[in-house]
Design a protein around this motif. Structure first.
Motif, PDB file in Angstrom:
ATOM      1  N   PRO A   7       0.870  -1.319   0.058  1.00  0.00           N
ATOM      2  CA  PRO A   7      -0.185   0.003   0.250  1.00  0.00           C
ATOM      3  C   PRO A   7       0.943   0.910  -0.090  1.00  0.00           C
ATOM      4  N   LEU A   8       1.980   1.016   0.821  1.00  0.00           N
ATOM      5  CA  LEU A   8       2.660   2.999   1.269  1.00  0.00           C
ATOM      6  C   LEU A   8       3.131   3.270  -0.276  1.00  0.00           C
ATOM      7  N   ILE A   9       3.740   2.125  -1.765  1.00  0.00           N
ATOM      8  CA  ILE A   9       4.102   2.114  -2.869  1.00  0.00           C
ATOM      9  C   ILE A   9       2.925   2.342  -3.766  1.00  0.00           C
ATOM     10  N   ARG A  10       1.778   1.988  -3.603  1.00  0.00           N
ATOM     11  CA  ARG A  10       0.283   2.369  -4.500  1.00  0.00           C
ATOM     12  C   ARG A  10       0.482   3.514  -3.976  1.00  0.00           C
ATOM     13  N   ARG A  11      -0.054   4.322  -2.811  1.00  0.00           N
ATOM     14  CA  ARG A  11      -0.067   5.841  -2.716  1.00  0.00           C
ATOM     15  C   ARG A  11       1.270   6.377  -3.758  1.00  0.00           C
TER      16      ARG A  11
END
Length: 184
Positions: free
Chosen positions: A9-13
């Motif tokens: 999720p962090l990299i999807r941000r």
């Protein structure tokens, strides 16, 4: 284009923010996205990042942003090979391939540390989560001798105006986590 390291999720941000910015400038733009993998090995696989970057450049990408840790060096090699542009991440990476790194999105951890120390000295420090973004100098983009000629003054002024609009709330950057909350 966008190349993420580990699909989390962090990299999807990062991906969602980059795509929103690209579409703000060109609403019909198509952003190509790939992830290197699902394990921690994704952060240290420059060969796979280069393979993905070459594919994106061959599919029409003119600039690729990488949020892939050490794997990002593969993107930089592909940018040089294809005579295209890349965007670095986390720290200033403009020097890695001068003339091919458009800019770097930096996390200014020094500002967070300075703020915590200053609050401690002033007796205002309290534990907990603090968020650092554009408004409090937690993130920014870089200009230096390695990319100075790639970003004309007019482009920098436009970028600074967009930063001002994000800080003021006139432009809202979507967040992957907001999407995750709305589907619960």
């Amino acid at each position: 284009g966008f190349i993420g390291g580990m699909d989390i999720p962090l990299i999807r941000r990062f991906e969602k923010g980059f795509e929103a910015g690209a579409k703000y400038g060109h609403p019909k733009i198509r952003v190509l996205s790939n992830y290197i993998g699902m394990t921690a090995d994704a952060w240290n696989n420059p060969a796979r990042a280069k393979e993905l970057a070459v594919s994106q450049y061959d599919s029409g990408a003119d600039v690729i942003f990488s949020a892939a840790g050490a794997s990002g060096t593969g993107l930089f090699d592909a940018a040089e090979e294809k005579k295209k542009l890349a965007i670095g991440v986390d720290s200033n990476q403009n020097w890695v391939k001068p003339g091919y790194i458009l800019t770097s999105m930096i996390k200014q951890v020094d500002h967070a540390v300075f703020t915590a120390c200053k609050e401690m000295i002033e007796g205002k420090f309290s534990g907990g989560v603090q968020h650092f973004g554009l408004a409090n100098h937690g993130v920014d983009y870089t200009i230096d001798a390695y990319n100075d000629k790639l970003l004309p003054l007019a482009v920098r002024k436009h970028a600074d105006e967009l930063k001002r609009k994000v800080i003021s709330g006139e432009i809202r950057v979507p967040d992957f986590y907001d999407h995750k909350r709305s589907i619960k």
